[in-house]
Write an enzyme that holds these catalytic residues in place. Structure first.
Site, PDB file in Angstrom:
ATOM      1  N   HIS A  77       0.845  -1.204   0.000  1.00 49.58           N
ATOM      2  CA  HIS A  77       0.000   0.000   0.000  1.00 49.58           C
ATOM      3  C   HIS A  77       0.882   1.258   0.000  1.00 49.58           C
ATOM      4  O   HIS A  77       0.615   2.205  -0.737  1.00 49.58           O
ATOM      5  CB  HIS A  77      -0.878   0.054   1.255  1.00 49.58           C
ATOM      6  CG  HIS A  77      -1.924  -1.016   1.361  1.00 49.58           C
ATOM      7  ND1 HIS A  77      -2.023  -1.859   2.437  1.00 49.58           N
ATOM      8  CD2 HIS A  77      -2.934  -1.360   0.521  1.00 49.58           C
ATOM      9  CE1 HIS A  77      -3.060  -2.674   2.270  1.00 49.58           C
ATOM     10  NE2 HIS A  77      -3.624  -2.396   1.114  1.00 49.58           N
TER      11      HIS A  77
ATOM     12  N   SER B  42      -2.854  -7.804   2.749  1.00 45.68           N
ATOM     13  CA  SER B  42      -3.147  -7.732   4.186  1.00 45.68           C
ATOM     14  C   SER B  42      -3.618  -9.083   4.717  1.00 45.68           C
ATOM     15  O   SER B  42      -3.218  -9.518   5.796  1.00 45.68           O
ATOM     16  CB  SER B  42      -4.217  -6.680   4.451  1.00 45.68           C
ATOM     17  OG  SER B  42      -3.804  -5.428   3.988  1.00 45.68           O
TER      18      SER B  42
ATOM     19  N   LYS C 138     -20.813  -4.741   8.876  1.00 50.38           N
ATOM     20  CA  LYS C 138     -20.134  -5.855   8.207  1.00 50.38           C
ATOM     21  C   LYS C 138     -18.659  -6.003   8.562  1.00 50.38           C
ATOM     22  O   LYS C 138     -18.024  -6.983   8.191  1.00 50.38           O
ATOM     23  CB  LYS C 138     -20.237  -5.655   6.690  1.00 50.38           C
ATOM     24  CG  LYS C 138     -21.540  -6.122   6.094  1.00 50.38           C
ATOM     25  CD  LYS C 138     -21.359  -6.456   4.629  1.00 50.38           C
ATOM     26  CE  LYS C 138     -22.130  -5.520   3.752  1.00 50.38           C
ATOM     27  NZ  LYS C 138     -21.708  -5.454   2.384  1.00 50.38           N
TER      28      LYS C 138
ATOM     29  N   ARG D 157      -2.202  -6.073  -8.276  1.00 51.15           N
ATOM     30  CA  ARG D 157      -1.122  -7.038  -8.086  1.00 51.15           C
ATOM     31  C   ARG D 157      -1.218  -8.030  -9.234  1.00 51.15           C
ATOM     32  O   ARG D 157      -1.055  -7.670 -10.373  1.00 51.15           O
ATOM     33  CB  ARG D 157      -1.271  -7.739  -6.726  1.00 51.15           C
ATOM     34  CG  ARG D 157      -0.853  -6.881  -5.573  1.00 51.15           C
ATOM     35  CD  ARG D 157      -1.410  -7.371  -4.272  1.00 51.15           C
ATOM     36  NE  ARG D 157      -2.859  -7.189  -4.254  1.00 51.15           N
ATOM     37  CZ  ARG D 157      -3.608  -7.205  -3.176  1.00 51.15           C
ATOM     38  NH1 ARG D 157      -3.062  -7.420  -2.011  1.00 51.15           N
ATOM     39  NH2 ARG D 157      -4.891  -7.013  -3.243  1.00 51.15           N
TER      40      ARG D 157
END
Ligand code: ADP
Length: 166
Positions: free
Chosen positions: A18, A131, A42, A93
């Site tokens: 990031h 992540s 959520k 990516r």
């Protein structure tokens, strides 16, 4: 006129992938808002939105006032209008990101044609950094220190520390 872009994501937690995208985006835009997407109902993240924001702020201090960090909920294009940004930055990516990112970009354009999506690629060093994977490896005791900023590494070690027996 200043070119302002929003780099949105879950950033749970921020990684060097990031950060690489943020650095590249600073070469193209005058101002970047790193926007942590947060949906109260959520959100099942490892870190709270406030913790994510604090970790991002700590990691981007060198960029100075050109990078700010915020939390948003609801539609990203509406958030862009509110902060008067005309660009969304997304990182790509592997090919696996493409399908989803393409769909999102098309939907966002459908919702608000004033906002353009820009795709950037991080250095090949972070091609496989995500992540989700970082959290999984850290939870199993693996060393992810090369893939995340130092503050995030400390937070992960703390979060997954084994309780000591008394
Ligand atoms: P992740 O997929 O890592 O959980 P986020 O939702 O926080 O990511 O990602 C925000 C944006 O940053 C997305 O566009 C995602 O594709 C991109 N991104 C995440 N990691 C990288 C990386 N290592 N290289 C390039 N782009 C990345």
């Amino acid at each position: 006129m200043k070119r302002k872009a929003v780099y949105a994501g879950s950033f749970d937690p921020i990684t060097k992938g990031h950060l690489d995208i943020i650095t590249r985006a600073l070469g193209v835009f005058d101002e970047i808002i790193v926007a942590v997407a947060h949906n109260q109902a959520k959100d099942t993240g490892l870190f709270t939105a406030a913790e994510r924001v604090a970790m991002i702020r700590q990691a981007v201090t060198d960029a100075g006032a050109r990078v700010s960090v915020d939390v948003f909920s609801g539609l990203l294009v509406e958030y862009c209008d509110r902060v008067q940004a005309t660009a969304i930055i997304r990182g790509l990516r592997a090919v696996s990101d493409f399908e989803y990112e393409f769909q999102m970009a098309m939907m966002n354009r459908h919702l608000n044609a004033r906002v353009e999506t820009y795709f950037m690629t991080a250095s090949e060093a972070y091609f496989y950094t995500a992540s989700r994977l970082v959290k999984e490896v850290a939870s199993l005791g693996g060393d992810v220190s090369a893939l995340v900023p130092p503050g995030v590494h400390r937070a992960l070690v703390e979060r997954f520390a084994k309780p000591t027996r008394s």
